[in-house]
Design an enzyme around this catalytic site. Sequence first.
Site, PDB file in Angstrom:
ATOM      1  N   ARG A   1      -1.929  -5.349   6.818  1.00 42.53           N
ATOM      2  CA  ARG A   1      -2.814  -4.948   5.713  1.00 42.53           C
ATOM      3  C   ARG A   1      -2.267  -3.722   4.986  1.00 42.53           C
ATOM      4  O   ARG A   1      -2.502  -3.560   3.782  1.00 42.53           O
ATOM      5  CB  ARG A   1      -4.208  -4.598   6.233  1.00 42.53           C
ATOM      6  CG  ARG A   1      -4.964  -5.763   6.773  1.00 42.53           C
ATOM      7  CD  ARG A   1      -6.351  -5.344   7.142  1.00 42.53           C
ATOM      8  NE  ARG A   1      -7.008  -4.695   6.006  1.00 42.53           N
ATOM      9  CZ  ARG A   1      -8.232  -4.207   6.039  1.00 42.53           C
ATOM     10  NH1 ARG A   1      -8.940  -4.281   7.138  1.00 42.53           N
ATOM     11  NH2 ARG A   1      -8.763  -3.657   4.966  1.00 42.53           N
TER      12      ARG A   1
ATOM     13  N   ARG B   1     -12.894  -3.793   2.433  1.00 43.34           N
ATOM     14  CA  ARG B   1     -14.004  -3.015   1.874  1.00 43.34           C
ATOM     15  C   ARG B   1     -13.687  -2.406   0.507  1.00 43.34           C
ATOM     16  O   ARG B   1     -14.569  -2.224  -0.316  1.00 43.34           O
ATOM     17  CB  ARG B   1     -14.366  -1.879   2.823  1.00 43.34           C
ATOM     18  CG  ARG B   1     -15.609  -2.094   3.587  1.00 43.34           C
ATOM     19  CD  ARG B   1     -15.417  -1.666   5.011  1.00 43.34           C
ATOM     20  NE  ARG B   1     -14.976  -2.849   5.743  1.00 43.34           N
ATOM     21  CZ  ARG B   1     -15.807  -3.737   6.241  1.00 43.34           C
ATOM     22  NH1 ARG B   1     -17.092  -3.537   6.170  1.00 43.34           N
ATOM     23  NH2 ARG B   1     -15.365  -4.822   6.827  1.00 43.34           N
TER      24      ARG B   1
ATOM     25  N   ILE C   1     -14.820  11.939  10.622  1.00 42.94           N
ATOM     26  CA  ILE C   1     -15.055  11.143   9.406  1.00 42.94           C
ATOM     27  C   ILE C   1     -15.753   9.816   9.731  1.00 42.94           C
ATOM     28  O   ILE C   1     -16.717   9.440   9.072  1.00 42.94           O
ATOM     29  CB  ILE C   1     -13.723  10.861   8.655  1.00 42.94           C
ATOM     30  CG1 ILE C   1     -12.950  12.169   8.409  1.00 42.94           C
ATOM     31  CG2 ILE C   1     -13.983  10.121   7.340  1.00 42.94           C
ATOM     32  CD1 ILE C   1     -13.561  13.156   7.467  1.00 42.94           C
TER      33      ILE C   1
ATOM     34  N   CYS D   1     -17.900  -2.568  10.073  1.00 44.65           N
ATOM     35  CA  CYS D   1     -16.439  -2.602  10.121  1.00 44.65           C
ATOM     36  C   CYS D   1     -16.004  -1.995  11.439  1.00 44.65           C
ATOM     37  O   CYS D   1     -16.777  -1.278  12.082  1.00 44.65           O
ATOM     38  CB  CYS D   1     -15.924  -1.807   8.927  1.00 44.65           C
ATOM     39  SG  CYS D   1     -14.380  -0.955   9.107  1.00 44.65           S
TER      40      CYS D   1
ATOM     41  N   LYS E   1      -0.741   2.478  -0.391  1.00 45.50           N
ATOM     42  CA  LYS E   1      -1.742   1.403  -0.455  1.00 45.50           C
ATOM     43  C   LYS E   1      -3.051   1.945  -1.047  1.00 45.50           C
ATOM     44  O   LYS E   1      -3.635   1.339  -1.945  1.00 45.50           O
ATOM     45  CB  LYS E   1      -2.006   0.847   0.953  1.00 45.50           C
ATOM     46  CG  LYS E   1      -3.295   0.040   1.058  1.00 45.50           C
ATOM     47  CD  LYS E   1      -3.600  -0.427   2.463  1.00 45.50           C
ATOM     48  CE  LYS E   1      -4.340   0.540   3.340  1.00 45.50           C
ATOM     49  NZ  LYS E   1      -5.795   0.609   3.215  1.00 45.50           N
ATOM     50  N   ASN E   2      -3.502   3.092  -0.527  1.00 41.95           N
ATOM     51  CA  ASN E   2      -4.819   3.587  -0.932  1.00 41.95           C
ATOM     52  C   ASN E   2      -4.831   4.200  -2.324  1.00 41.95           C
ATOM     53  O   ASN E   2      -5.891   4.536  -2.856  1.00 41.95           O
ATOM     54  CB  ASN E   2      -5.367   4.571   0.111  1.00 41.95           C
ATOM     55  CG  ASN E   2      -5.798   3.830   1.371  1.00 41.95           C
ATOM     56  OD1 ASN E   2      -5.868   2.609   1.380  1.00 41.95           O
ATOM     57  ND2 ASN E   2      -6.075   4.575   2.431  1.00 41.95           N
TER      58      ASN E   2
ATOM     59  N   ASP F   1      -6.849   8.814   8.982  1.00 43.25           N
ATOM     60  CA  ASP F   1      -5.938   7.666   9.030  1.00 43.25           C
ATOM     61  C   ASP F   1      -4.684   7.935   9.870  1.00 43.25           C
ATOM     62  O   ASP F   1      -3.862   7.028  10.056  1.00 43.25           O
ATOM     63  CB  ASP F   1      -5.522   7.245   7.612  1.00 43.25           C
ATOM     64  CG  ASP F   1      -6.665   6.576   6.859  1.00 43.25           C
ATOM     65  OD1 ASP F   1      -7.670   6.224   7.497  1.00 43.25           O
ATOM     66  OD2 ASP F   1      -6.551   6.425   5.626  1.00 43.25           O
TER      67      ASP F   1
HETATM   68  N1  EPU Z   1     -19.880   7.255   3.365  1.00 40.39           N
HETATM   69  C1  EPU Z   1     -21.232   7.148   3.187  1.00 40.39           C
HETATM   70  N2  EPU Z   1     -21.686   6.581   2.037  1.00 40.39           N
HETATM   71  C2  EPU Z   1     -20.857   6.125   1.067  1.00 40.39           C
HETATM   72  C3  EPU Z   1     -19.471   6.229   1.254  1.00 40.39           C
HETATM   73  C4  EPU Z   1     -19.005   6.817   2.415  1.00 40.39           C
HETATM   74  O1  EPU Z   1     -22.016   7.550   4.048  1.00 40.39           O
HETATM   75  O2  EPU Z   1     -21.339   5.621   0.037  1.00 40.39           O
HETATM   76  C5  EPU Z   1     -19.349   7.864   4.603  1.00 40.39           C
HETATM   77  C6  EPU Z   1     -18.508   6.866   5.416  1.00 40.39           C
HETATM   78  O3  EPU Z   1     -19.307   6.073   6.255  1.00 40.39           O
HETATM   79  C7  EPU Z   1     -17.585   7.783   6.188  1.00 40.39           C
HETATM   80  C8  EPU Z   1     -17.354   8.949   5.206  1.00 40.39           C
HETATM   81  O4  EPU Z   1     -18.432   8.878   4.274  1.00 40.39           O
HETATM   82  O5  EPU Z   1     -18.214   8.240   7.340  1.00 40.39           O
HETATM   83  C9  EPU Z   1     -16.049   8.935   4.455  1.00 40.39           C
HETATM   84  O6  EPU Z   1     -15.833   7.644   3.909  1.00 40.39           O
HETATM   85  P1  EPU Z   1     -15.021   7.404   2.551  1.00 40.39           P
HETATM   86  O7  EPU Z   1     -15.956   6.813   1.557  1.00 40.39           O
HETATM   87  O8  EPU Z   1     -14.278   8.628   2.177  1.00 40.39           O
HETATM   88  O9  EPU Z   1     -14.004   6.285   3.026  1.00 40.39           O
HETATM   89  P2  EPU Z   1     -13.487   5.110   2.095  1.00 40.39           P
HETATM   90  O10 EPU Z   1     -13.384   5.613   0.720  1.00 40.39           O
HETATM   91  O11 EPU Z   1     -14.239   3.884   2.379  1.00 40.39           O
HETATM   92  C10 EPU Z   1     -10.941   5.700   2.237  1.00 40.39           C
HETATM   93  C11 EPU Z   1      -9.693   5.016   2.702  1.00 40.39           C
HETATM   94  C12 EPU Z   1      -9.716   4.891   4.217  1.00 40.39           C
HETATM   95  C13 EPU Z   1      -9.817   6.302   4.809  1.00 40.39           C
HETATM   96  C14 EPU Z   1     -11.054   7.024   4.261  1.00 40.39           C
HETATM   97  C15 EPU Z   1     -11.167   8.451   4.706  1.00 40.39           C
HETATM   98  C16 EPU Z   1      -9.142   3.580   0.838  1.00 40.39           C
HETATM   99  C17 EPU Z   1      -9.045   2.221   0.283  1.00 40.39           C
HETATM  100  N3  EPU Z   1      -9.609   3.697   2.081  1.00 40.39           N
HETATM  101  O12 EPU Z   1     -12.022   4.890   2.673  1.00 40.39           O
HETATM  102  O13 EPU Z   1      -8.490   4.290   4.600  1.00 40.39           O
HETATM  103  O14 EPU Z   1      -9.911   6.239   6.202  1.00 40.39           O
HETATM  104  O15 EPU Z   1     -11.012   7.009   2.819  1.00 40.39           O
HETATM  105  O16 EPU Z   1     -10.062   9.182   4.329  1.00 40.39           O
HETATM  106  O17 EPU Z   1      -8.783   4.541   0.181  1.00 40.39           O
HETATM  107  C18 EPU Z   1      -7.047   2.998   5.928  1.00 40.39           C
HETATM  108  O18 EPU Z   1      -6.207   3.028   5.013  1.00 40.39           O
HETATM  109  O19 EPU Z   1      -6.754   2.595   7.092  1.00 40.39           O
HETATM  110  C19 EPU Z   1      -8.406   3.451   5.680  1.00 40.39           C
HETATM  111  C20 EPU Z   1      -9.432   3.083   6.448  1.00 40.39           C
END
Ligand code: EPU
Length: 422
Positions: free
Chosen positions: A402, A92, A332, A116, A22-23, A310
């Site tokens: 999802r 998101r 995280i 969230c 998915k991701n 995850d």
């Molecule tokens: N963060 C910031 N600022 C930003 C972006 C992130 O402070 O601009 C912080 C976040 O709040 C968090 C950390 O950095 O504390 C890591 O967040 P990240 O941006 O890596 O998460 P994401 O890209 O929003 C993806 C996956 C998530 C997974 C996380 C961590 C996708 C679509 N989603 O989210 O997947 O948990 O990386 O590995 O790729 C899931 O599939 O259930 C899921 C939540």
Amino acid sequence: MDKFVITGGNRLEGEIHTSGSKNSSLPALAAALLTDEPVTLTRVPKVRDIRTMERLLVDIGSELEVTGERVTVHTPVVVSPEAPYELVKTMRASSLVLGPLVARCGRARVSLPGGCGIGARPINLHLMALENLGAKINQEHGYIEAVAPDGLTGAEIHFDRITVTGTEDVLMAATLARGETVLNNAAREPEVTDLAAMLTRMGAKIEGAGTSTIRVQGVKKLHGIPEDDPHEIIPDRIEAGTFLIAAAITGGDVRVTGLNPEHVSALTDKMKQAGVTVDQPDATTLHVRGNGHLHAVDMTTEEYPGFATDLQAQYMALMTQADGIALIVETIFENRFMHAQELLRMGANIRLEGRQAIVAGRSRLQGAGVIASDLRASASLVLAALVAKGETVIDRVYHIDRGYEKIEMKLSHVGAKIQRVE
Ligand code: EPU
């Protein structure tokens, strides 16, 4: 609203196949916006988040052809470079269209995600990086508008913390920027590497994907990916990991096929330490045998190649069945222990202290009515229900839909007693 009714106690046996990630599919679909030619992907899982992304692409102006796991996206013209609140609030990852849209048409308008279930999830790092590439960013009425009428220009970018979709968003934008972009402290997740491979097939010039420094030489135009030689999405390491834990928690004997063992090695190392037998009969299969005796093993979530956040909820369910005390630390996200409250209701012994969970086992779990609070928390409740005495009813399984393709069918196939009811 659908529910799962699960009767615990069955040992899982047999074979489960892993779906596409998915991701990985979400950024891949967004990346298709970078070209006016058709882009074909295979092994796209049939899950709700993918349908949400497909709806978003159609709103933007893409024509979509979906046949089973194969999706062709063709966007001759961007009609509306916008991700509306209604879609962003349910997923998101909709913010992944920001980079491609601003790169392709010099303008994008994306609703700010807001809070969230698992934490704050801001996108400030995506915005900082796009600003470095020359986009002007404005916030108005809950929307972020990024404008770059003369196109983006390559730059050196440093992410203060590692962000997966942030790295992906900016990587996509940089492919069409003038000159070189360097992403420092980039995410090393397999989904980032998969996206880079896809973009390279479209004509992008990228080096270092999978390491923390990614270099991109911008090109004028990207091309499509043909239907007869599509880009194949990598296996879903989180789905695969969930099945590996399902086998272990039930003391089962299960082969999980179609996965990449390297992508789940942080999990399988812990499972082996806990006393589970994990063998690799071939390049894409792991064979798990549990003997019903697990020992507690501490775990801290980290960015890849560390233990995936995850899989933290699912691992917590496993540790309720291990002898001893396991310390689980979530680094995280700040609020990713919602499942602990529901596991407590099933009889688990868990104490939460900030970002730490102390799990004392082994608990005799009992079936109960529980509520799924987010995608991975729901998976954890399914796992706990598989070993609980009696019947567990899990409400709000739309969360699990999802990101897990037909999970009840896949688990029934290996002997779980799980039923979806309306
Ligand atoms: N963060 C910031 N600022 C930003 C972006 C992130 O402070 O601009 C912080 C976040 O709040 C968090 C950390 O950095 O504390 C890591 O967040 P990240 O941006 O890596 O998460 P994401 O890209 O929003 C993806 C996956 C998530 C997974 C996380 C961590 C996708 C679509 N989603 O989210 O997947 O948990 O990386 O590995 O790729 C899931 O599939 O259930 C899921 C939540």
